[in-house]
Scaffold this motif. Sequence first.
Motif, PDB file in Angstrom:
ATOM      1  N   GLY A 161       1.828  -4.537 -10.636  1.00 28.61           N
ATOM      2  CA  GLY A 161       2.240  -5.936 -10.753  1.00 28.61           C
ATOM      3  C   GLY A 161       1.926  -6.799  -9.551  1.00 28.61           C
ATOM      4  N   ILE A 162       1.011  -6.328  -8.708  1.00 25.80           N
ATOM      5  CA  ILE A 162       0.645  -7.110  -7.528  1.00 25.80           C
ATOM      6  C   ILE A 162      -0.756  -7.693  -7.741  1.00 25.80           C
ATOM      7  CG2 ILE A 162       0.219  -7.029  -5.030  1.00 25.80           C
ATOM      8  CD1 ILE A 162       3.120  -6.537  -5.664  1.00 25.80           C
ATOM      9  N   PRO A 163      -0.884  -9.016  -7.822  1.00 27.65           N
ATOM     10  CA  PRO A 163      -2.194  -9.616  -8.135  1.00 27.65           C
ATOM     11  C   PRO A 163      -3.108  -9.711  -6.907  1.00 27.65           C
ATOM     12  CG  PRO A 163      -0.560 -11.334  -7.949  1.00 27.65           C
ATOM     13  CD  PRO A 163       0.164 -10.028  -7.685  1.00 27.65           C
ATOM     14  N   LEU A 164      -3.331  -8.583  -6.261  1.00 18.49           N
ATOM     15  CA  LEU A 164      -4.212  -8.564  -5.079  1.00 18.49           C
ATOM     16  C   LEU A 164      -5.336  -7.563  -5.307  1.00 18.49           C
ATOM     17  CD1 LEU A 164      -1.550  -8.539  -2.208  1.00 18.49           C
ATOM     18  CD2 LEU A 164      -2.892 -10.489  -3.018  1.00 18.49           C
ATOM     19  N   ARG A 165      -6.445  -7.755  -4.585  1.00 22.47           N
ATOM     20  CA  ARG A 165      -7.583  -6.857  -4.744  1.00 22.47           C
ATOM     21  C   ARG A 165      -7.464  -5.698  -3.737  1.00 22.47           C
ATOM     22  NH1 ARG A 165     -11.198  -8.835  -8.223  1.00 22.47           N
ATOM     23  NH2 ARG A 165     -12.900  -7.514  -7.461  1.00 22.47           N
ATOM     24  N   ILE A 166      -6.592  -4.768  -4.084  1.00 24.40           N
ATOM     25  CA  ILE A 166      -6.370  -3.579  -3.257  1.00 24.40           C
ATOM     26  C   ILE A 166      -6.430  -2.358  -4.167  1.00 24.40           C
ATOM     27  CG2 ILE A 166      -4.798  -2.382  -1.683  1.00 24.40           C
ATOM     28  CD1 ILE A 166      -3.401  -5.057  -1.212  1.00 24.40           C
ATOM     29  N   LEU A 167      -7.105  -1.311  -3.702  1.00 26.46           N
ATOM     30  CA  LEU A 167      -7.082  -0.071  -4.478  1.00 26.46           C
ATOM     31  C   LEU A 167      -6.911   1.128  -3.553  1.00 26.46           C
ATOM     32  CD1 LEU A 167     -10.100   1.433  -4.246  1.00 26.46           C
ATOM     33  CD2 LEU A 167     -10.713  -0.411  -5.806  1.00 26.46           C
ATOM     34  N   ALA A 168      -6.362   2.190  -4.089  1.00 28.05           N
ATOM     35  CA  ALA A 168      -6.171   3.428  -3.342  1.00 28.05           C
ATOM     36  C   ALA A 168      -6.806   4.572  -4.118  1.00 28.05           C
ATOM     37  CB  ALA A 168      -4.682   3.694  -3.139  1.00 28.05           C
ATOM     38  N   LEU A 169      -7.415   5.501  -3.384  1.00 27.81           N
ATOM     39  CA  LEU A 169      -8.071   6.661  -3.992  1.00 27.81           C
ATOM     40  C   LEU A 169      -7.590   7.928  -3.293  1.00 27.81           C
ATOM     41  CD1 LEU A 169     -11.674   5.229  -3.501  1.00 27.81           C
ATOM     42  CD2 LEU A 169     -10.389   5.062  -5.637  1.00 27.81           C
ATOM     43  N   GLU A 170      -7.383   8.979  -4.043  1.00 26.60           N
ATOM     44  CA  GLU A 170      -7.048  10.267  -3.423  1.00 26.60           C
ATOM     45  C   GLU A 170      -7.253  11.379  -4.450  1.00 26.60           C
ATOM     46  OE1 GLU A 170      -2.958  10.979  -2.277  1.00 26.60           O
ATOM     47  OE2 GLU A 170      -3.605  12.298  -0.653  1.00 26.60           O
ATOM     48  N   VAL A 171      -8.084  12.338  -4.099  1.00 21.87           N
ATOM     49  CA  VAL A 171      -8.277  13.502  -4.971  1.00 21.87           C
ATOM     50  C   VAL A 171      -7.947  14.741  -4.145  1.00 21.87           C
ATOM     51  CG1 VAL A 171      -9.857  14.762  -6.481  1.00 21.87           C
ATOM     52  CG2 VAL A 171     -10.151  12.287  -6.184  1.00 21.87           C
ATOM     53  N   THR A 172      -6.875  15.402  -4.503  1.00 22.52           N
ATOM     54  CA  THR A 172      -6.444  16.579  -3.740  1.00 22.52           C
ATOM     55  C   THR A 172      -7.121  17.838  -4.315  1.00 22.52           C
ATOM     56  OG1 THR A 172      -4.526  16.769  -5.168  1.00 22.52           O
ATOM     57  CG2 THR A 172      -4.216  15.581  -3.110  1.00 22.52           C
ATOM     58  N   MET A 201       0.819  -1.208   0.000  1.00 25.16           N
ATOM     59  CA  MET A 201       0.000   0.000   0.000  1.00 25.16           C
ATOM     60  C   MET A 201       0.854   1.260   0.000  1.00 25.16           C
ATOM     61  SD  MET A 201      -2.944  -1.505   2.364  1.00 25.16           S
ATOM     62  CE  MET A 201      -1.846  -2.652   3.103  1.00 25.16           C
ATOM     63  N   ILE A 202       1.974   1.178   0.730  1.00 22.00           N
ATOM     64  CA  ILE A 202       2.872   2.338   0.744  1.00 22.00           C
ATOM     65  C   ILE A 202       3.391   2.585  -0.663  1.00 22.00           C
ATOM     66  CG2 ILE A 202       5.113   3.167   1.570  1.00 22.00           C
ATOM     67  CD1 ILE A 202       4.431   1.642   4.181  1.00 22.00           C
ATOM     68  N   GLN A 203       3.756   1.481  -1.343  1.00 23.66           N
ATOM     69  CA  GLN A 203       4.276   1.623  -2.696  1.00 23.66           C
ATOM     70  C   GLN A 203       3.195   2.144  -3.644  1.00 23.66           C
ATOM     71  OE1 GLN A 203       7.252  -1.018  -3.271  1.00 23.66           O
ATOM     72  NE2 GLN A 203       7.257  -0.995  -5.492  1.00 23.66           N
ATOM     73  N   MET A 204       1.941   1.695  -3.442  1.00 22.40           N
ATOM     74  CA  MET A 204       0.850   2.181  -4.285  1.00 22.40           C
ATOM     75  C   MET A 204       0.685   3.683  -4.115  1.00 22.40           C
ATOM     76  SD  MET A 204      -1.907  -0.898  -3.906  1.00 22.40           S
ATOM     77  CE  MET A 204      -3.273  -0.039  -4.660  1.00 22.40           C
ATOM     78  N   GLN A 205       0.770   4.175  -2.888  1.00 25.48           N
ATOM     79  CA  GLN A 205       0.681   5.617  -2.625  1.00 25.48           C
ATOM     80  C   GLN A 205       1.788   6.356  -3.357  1.00 25.48           C
ATOM     81  OE1 GLN A 205      -0.216   4.846   1.859  1.00 25.48           O
ATOM     82  NE2 GLN A 205       0.133   7.019   1.593  1.00 25.48           N
TER      83      GLN A 205
END
Length: 207
Positions: free
Chosen positions: A69-80, A48-52
């Motif tokens: 390249g990570i086959p996991l169901r994780i997503l990150a959202l951010e709108v500044t 998650m840190i790397q996704m950020q």
Amino acid sequence: MSSWFLFSGLLFTLSSAKMTLQRFLAAYRSFFFPSPVKPPFLHICQVMIQMQQVMKRYDGVGIAAPQIGIPLRILALEVTPKRERELGAEVYAAREMSSLPLMIFINPKMEVLDFTKVVFPESCESLRGYSALVPRYKAVRLTGLDKRGEPLELESKGWIARIIQHEMDHLDGRLYIDLMDPKSFQNDAWQKINTHQGRVKIQFYEK
Ligand SMILES: [Zn+2]
């Protein structure tokens, strides 16, 4: 007898020198030419840190783990809030955009709250340099776990709902080009290309 000792001593010296040289070469190689890291790792992945970091680097508003390249169901959202300054108040309002602090969803599930389809231009860092008109549902609810494993929920409409649908598609191997109006698909540099009569070098990554 003494020549035998001399010979075995020489062999030992040579083999230990060879081992030292091999160790030195291995250390040299791994320092200057690190081999690709493959699982199983000797460390715990900081996905998650790397996704950020990657989302920030590409100036994105959302990212899904498969994009790095990570086959996991994780997503990150951010709108500044800077998006409003970049796009202008008119476009910002027309697209029903709003700010959203960083949110990370693990194993997210999406429920459509308003099935009305809204069409706006969309792009993706996995297809850098292009965009197209894409219909998306007007409002959705996203549930999942946060990075501490606590339940997390987000009800959204407009642009945030669009980002969520876009990132959820990444988790299922779909891209916006699977949903777009094909006639609207464009290279975002077309104006620049035409202005300069084709004499334009398009960079994949400018930063
Ligand atoms: Zn994308």
